[in-house]
Design a protein around this motif. Structure first.
Motif, PDB file in Angstrom:
ATOM      1  N   ALA A   1       0.737  -1.116   0.020  1.00  0.00           N
ATOM      2  CA  ALA A   1       0.018   0.037  -0.133  1.00  0.00           C
ATOM      3  C   ALA A   1       0.914   1.204  -0.010  1.00  0.00           C
ATOM      4  O   ALA A   1       0.312   2.442  -0.024  1.00  0.00           O
ATOM      5  N   GLY A   2       2.188   0.972   0.097  1.00  0.00           N
ATOM      6  CA  GLY A   2       3.105   2.167   0.271  1.00  0.00           C
ATOM      7  C   GLY A   2       3.445   2.854   1.405  1.00  0.00           C
ATOM      8  O   GLY A   2       3.782   3.938   1.751  1.00  0.00           O
ATOM      9  N   LYS A   3       3.340   1.840   2.632  1.00  0.00           N
ATOM     10  CA  LYS A   3       3.711   2.238   3.727  1.00  0.00           C
ATOM     11  C   LYS A   3       5.065   2.937   3.950  1.00  0.00           C
ATOM     12  O   LYS A   3       5.373   4.031   4.408  1.00  0.00           O
ATOM     13  N   SER A   4       6.100   1.871   3.436  1.00  0.00           N
ATOM     14  CA  SER A   4       7.498   2.417   3.570  1.00  0.00           C
ATOM     15  C   SER A   4       7.872   3.564   2.744  1.00  0.00           C
ATOM     16  O   SER A   4       8.578   4.398   3.265  1.00  0.00           O
ATOM     17  N   THR A   5       7.101   3.963   1.630  1.00  0.00           N
ATOM     18  CA  THR A   5       7.455   4.975   0.691  1.00  0.00           C
ATOM     19  C   THR A   5       6.944   6.136   1.506  1.00  0.00           C
ATOM     20  O   THR A   5       7.481   7.379   1.238  1.00  0.00           O
ATOM     21  N   LEU A   6       5.672   6.108   2.181  1.00  0.00           N
ATOM     22  CA  LEU A   6       5.215   7.084   2.919  1.00  0.00           C
ATOM     23  C   LEU A   6       6.305   7.687   4.158  1.00  0.00           C
ATOM     24  O   LEU A   6       6.434   8.824   4.337  1.00  0.00           O
ATOM     25  N   ILE A   7       6.850   6.719   4.727  1.00  0.00           N
ATOM     26  CA  ILE A   7       7.841   7.104   6.023  1.00  0.00           C
ATOM     27  C   ILE A   7       8.965   7.879   5.163  1.00  0.00           C
ATOM     28  O   ILE A   7       9.538   8.805   5.535  1.00  0.00           O
ATOM     29  N   ASN A   8       9.394   7.111   4.198  1.00  0.00           N
ATOM     30  CA  ASN A   8      10.509   7.877   3.220  1.00  0.00           C
ATOM     31  C   ASN A   8      10.118   9.272   2.856  1.00  0.00           C
ATOM     32  O   ASN A   8      11.114  10.018   2.957  1.00  0.00           O
ATOM     33  N   ALA A   9       9.165   9.502   2.321  1.00  0.00           N
ATOM     34  CA  ALA A   9       8.671  10.902   1.876  1.00  0.00           C
ATOM     35  C   ALA A   9       8.592  11.663   3.193  1.00  0.00           C
ATOM     36  O   ALA A   9       8.936  12.769   2.953  1.00  0.00           O
TER      37      ALA A   9
ATOM     38  N   LEU B   1      13.720   3.322   3.886  1.00  0.00           N
ATOM     39  CA  LEU B   1      13.257   2.117   3.874  1.00  0.00           C
ATOM     40  C   LEU B   1      13.032   1.603   2.605  1.00  0.00           C
ATOM     41  O   LEU B   1      12.739   2.139   1.645  1.00  0.00           O
ATOM     42  N   GLU B   2      13.396   0.127   2.559  1.00  0.00           N
ATOM     43  CA  GLU B   2      13.069  -0.671   1.194  1.00  0.00           C
ATOM     44  C   GLU B   2      11.536  -0.659   0.972  1.00  0.00           C
ATOM     45  O   GLU B   2      10.697  -0.568   1.706  1.00  0.00           O
ATOM     46  N   SER B   3      11.369  -0.391  -0.382  1.00  0.00           N
ATOM     47  CA  SER B   3       9.911  -0.431  -0.818  1.00  0.00           C
ATOM     48  C   SER B   3      10.087  -1.341  -2.101  1.00  0.00           C
ATOM     49  O   SER B   3      10.913  -1.329  -2.921  1.00  0.00           O
ATOM     50  N   GLY B   4       8.496  -1.632  -2.635  1.00  0.00           N
ATOM     51  CA  GLY B   4       8.660  -2.478  -3.830  1.00  0.00           C
ATOM     52  C   GLY B   4       7.251  -3.011  -4.054  1.00  0.00           C
ATOM     53  O   GLY B   4       6.349  -3.072  -3.085  1.00  0.00           O
ATOM     54  N   ALA B   5       7.057  -3.864  -4.914  1.00  0.00           N
ATOM     55  CA  ALA B   5       5.952  -4.495  -5.502  1.00  0.00           C
ATOM     56  C   ALA B   5       5.524  -5.785  -4.331  1.00  0.00           C
ATOM     57  O   ALA B   5       4.487  -5.900  -4.045  1.00  0.00           O
TER      58      ALA B   5
ATOM     59  N   THR C   1       7.774   8.810  17.537  1.00  0.00           N
ATOM     60  CA  THR C   1       8.595   7.865  16.780  1.00  0.00           C
ATOM     61  C   THR C   1       7.715   7.211  15.788  1.00  0.00           C
ATOM     62  O   THR C   1       6.361   7.093  16.106  1.00  0.00           O
ATOM     63  N   LEU C   2       7.987   6.979  14.700  1.00  0.00           N
ATOM     64  CA  LEU C   2       7.329   6.174  13.260  1.00  0.00           C
ATOM     65  C   LEU C   2       7.563   4.800  13.590  1.00  0.00           C
ATOM     66  O   LEU C   2       8.917   4.274  13.712  1.00  0.00           O
ATOM     67  N   ILE C   3       6.406   4.167  13.231  1.00  0.00           N
ATOM     68  CA  ILE C   3       6.814   2.541  13.244  1.00  0.00           C
ATOM     69  C   ILE C   3       5.979   2.109  12.062  1.00  0.00           C
ATOM     70  O   ILE C   3       4.740   2.255  11.533  1.00  0.00           O
ATOM     71  N   ASP C   4       6.943   1.345  11.024  1.00  0.00           N
ATOM     72  CA  ASP C   4       6.538   0.678   9.988  1.00  0.00           C
ATOM     73  C   ASP C   4       6.116  -0.695  10.369  1.00  0.00           C
ATOM     74  O   ASP C   4       7.042  -1.306  10.974  1.00  0.00           O
ATOM     75  N   THR C   5       4.989  -1.452   9.767  1.00  0.00           N
ATOM     76  CA  THR C   5       4.551  -2.695  10.478  1.00  0.00           C
ATOM     77  C   THR C   5       4.291  -3.437   9.005  1.00  0.00           C
ATOM     78  O   THR C   5       4.350  -2.899   7.818  1.00  0.00           O
TER      79      THR C   5
END
Length: 650
Positions: free
Chosen positions: A82-90, A97-101, A163-167
């Motif tokens: 859904a783009g959670k890691s990309t959102l944190i990177n933004a 954080l790594e992101s991909g399909a 603190t941001l937490i990516d799940t």
């Protein structure tokens, strides 16, 4: 590349979290922690094993190890890709954080400010300490016990106090990803729920949102990848974007029970704009940034997450979890209560049937007692029968001169009163036969009832948590001793009625017969004497040897006295004989009643003892469920009241 190195966690105090030392807030914090601990203990008593994950996420050890106990945590949750890691990177403005399909986040990833961990030391590739540029990058610390990756960064002012937490994304090929996410969500102070514009609110996302809405969390719904819709129509897909936005608002409002904050963004465009911002200032870049709508998310976070708002959220979030857990505990208790209703109904049916069985057995025993007492009482009619066989002449002649004939007639009377018996002419044998039948009936029916109870209740064993049997019905022991006891005691009671003497060898029937014959003889002698006197007076009167008046008076008196003596003697003797056997029948009835009642009570206790574990379980479970329901409601009410006090904090 910097080497990964373990760092000691930095413990943030309550004063650092709130920025103030207010006694009232401390008091609320203490009350909140007590309620949380009480709810944790209560949940274990309820037996709601499915809530272990939620409770463990609220435990101090878990939060301390994740460094979340005293920091404001923003958890990014949603379906994989859904783009959670990309959102944190933004948010960070860098590809941290790594992101991909494919599901790239396979563990909990924490992004925190490096200023809160000044004691950590990070080395570069050459082994030297980090330069300022290296510190501005990031460090990865891996918590070995939980498999959590911690990134420390210093490039985002927003991270100074949160603190941001990516799940890991849900609905991925790895089932434990969903479990990790679900375990962490109750610990969140704010949840950014990310859904993708190309598949908004999938089934797994709806399930995930529904699973956390009961905990009264602050939830912001973020629709990511809005840039995918740019080519779906004019004005960069404005119509399609509005449809997606309206759809997400409707569905999220329906699930959460209130309209949440919904922000559509393109994290990819926002990240691209930030990455090239330092080297380019073209209008096209500005357009991409504006179309990403990312500024709306950042503005919301900065304006909403004020210090006071964070304090209130940090204080109230555990209470929301407590209320949610108590609600689920009440649901579990309701299920247990519904399950127990079957056992309660089963037990009530058993009790009703058992009381019916006792009444039926008691009625049959009364009938048996009545039969035996009637046998005894019928013996009292033998004198009537005997005297009805004799006229005035036979009464005197047999009694005074033909005693053998009187004996024969007496034997015949026994046959008449024993016409309905099983053993002719033998009262004792007939009574013993009924004694055996009664004892056998009580023993057999007691055994049958006990076995029926076992079979009936055995079909409905009490269970708890679908694991182990509780209060299983025990096997009812043999009822042979019941039969023996009844035979012995009933036989003794019959012997006491029929026999006398120290050794119970003298039959009362013979004693009564001898006394009866003596009484008849005495009565016949008296009556005969009076009749003879009357004849003498008549003779004297006939020969005019006495005065006529005196003669007639004497004759009349003697005749009347003889007749009266005859009639009254018969009546008195019959009454005496009847009373003898009536008293014996009464005593026998009392003895039989006491004996049978006592044995029936023993049989009843034996059956009830057999099902006592089941009965105790049902009654104890009723009390336990009722008590736990009251405790859950009390804790939930106290939590709501405390949360209302927190909401009123200024």
């Amino acid at each position: 590349m910097a080497n990964r190195q373990r760092r000691e966690p930095h413990t943030v105090t309550y004063d650092e979290l709130t920025g103030a030392d207010e006694e009232y807030e401390r008091q609320i914090l203490n009350e909140q922690r007590k309620l949380t601990e009480t709810s944790r203990k209560l949940t274990s008593q309820v037996g709601a094993t499915s809530l272990d994950r939620i409770l463990s996420s609220q435990s101090s050890s878990f939060l301390e190890e994740l460094q979340l106990e005293t920091t404001f945590s923003v958890i990014i949750a949603g379906e994989f890709n859904a783009g959670k890691s990309t959102l944190i990177n933004a948010l960070l403005g860098k590809k941290l954080l790594e992101s991909g399909a494919l599901p790239t986040t396979d563990s909990i990833t924490i992004v925190a400010s490096s200023s809160s961990s000044s004691s950590s030391t990070v080395k570069d590739d050459d082994g030297d300490k980090d330069s300022p540029s290296a510190t501005a990058a990031s460090t990865n610390d891996v918590s070995t016990s939980l498999g959590v990756i911690v990134h420390s960064v210093s490039t985002l002012p927003l991270l100074d106090d949160l603190t941001l937490i990516d799940t890991p994304g849900t609905n991925s090929a790895w089932m434990d990803h969903t479990e990790q996410t679900l375990r962490l969500l109750p610990a969140a102070d704010l949840i950014l729920f990310v859904t993708s514009a190309d598949r908004p609110f999938s089934d797994s996302e709806r399930d995930l949102l529904q699973s956390i809405q009961a905990y009264h969390k602050n939830i912001v719904v973020v629709i990511n990848k809005m840039d995918i819709l740019d080519t779906s129509g004019g004005d960069h897909g404005a119509v399609q974007k509005k449809d997606v936005l309206d759809f997400v608002i409707d569905k999220s409002s329906e699930l959460l029970g209130a309209r949440p904050v919904v922000i559509p963004i393109s994290a990819r465009n926002a990240l691209s704009s930030k990455l090239i911002q330092s080297s380019s200032a073209s209008s096209s870049l500005s357009t991409v940034w504006d179309q990403s709508n990312f500024a709306a998310l950042e503005t919301f976070l900065k304006e909403t997450l004020t210090t006071k708002a964070k304090i209130k959220s940090k204080l109230s979030n555990p209470l929301g979890v407590t209320e949610g857990v108590m609600t689920q505990c009440l649901d579990v208790l309701k299920e247990q209560e519904e399950e127990l209703k079957i056992d309660v109904a089963t037990l009530n049916i058993f009790r009703s049937q058992f009381e019916g069985w006792k009444k039926e057995l008691a009625a049959d025993l009364i009938l048996s007692q009545k039969t035996m007492t009637n046998m005894v009482q019928e013996e009292g009619h033998r004198c009537d029968i005997l005297l009805s066989r004799m006229n005035f002449y036979n009464y005197h002649y047999w009694t005074l001169f033909e005693t053998n004939r009187l004996e024969e007639e007496w034997v015949e009377t026994k046959r008449e009163v024993s016409i309905h018996r099983q053993h002719d002419e033998d009262l004792k044998a007939d009574l013993m036969e009924h004694v055996l039948e009664t004892a056998e009936s009580v023993a057999t029916r007691g055994r049958a009832q006990g076995q029926a109870v076992i079979e009936y209740l055995g079909k409905r064993p009490a269970v708890r948590n679908n694991q182990s049997l509780v209060g299983s019905v025990t096997i009812v022991s043999s009822f042979e001793d019941t039969r023996k006891n009844l035979v012995e005691r009933l036989s003794n009671a019959a012997d006491d009625i029929l026999n006398t003497g120290p050794d119970k060898t003298i039959e009362r029937e013979h004693l009564d017969k001898d006394q009866l014959f003596r009484s008849l003889k005495h009565s016949a002698l008296l009556s005969s004497s009076l009749q003879v006197g009357a004849l003498s007076s008549g003779g004297l009167l006939a020969f005019q040897m006495i005065d006529p008046i005196v003669g007639w008076v004497s004759l009349s008196s003697l005749l009347f006295g003889g007749g009266a003596s005859y009639a009254m003697g018969k009546a008195r003797i019959c009454q005496w004989y009847k009373e003898q056997w009536s008293r014996r029948a009464h005593h026998l009835n009392k003895a039989l009643d006491a004996i049978t009642n006592k044995e029936v009570e023993k049989v009843s206790r034996r059956i009830l003892d057999g099902v006592a574990p089941y009965t105790r379980f049902v009654e104890t479970e009723q009390e336990r469920i009722c008590d736990l329901q009251e405790q859950c409601q009390t804790i939930a009410s106290a939590s709501r009241n405390l949360r209302n006090r927190i909401d009123k904090l200024r």
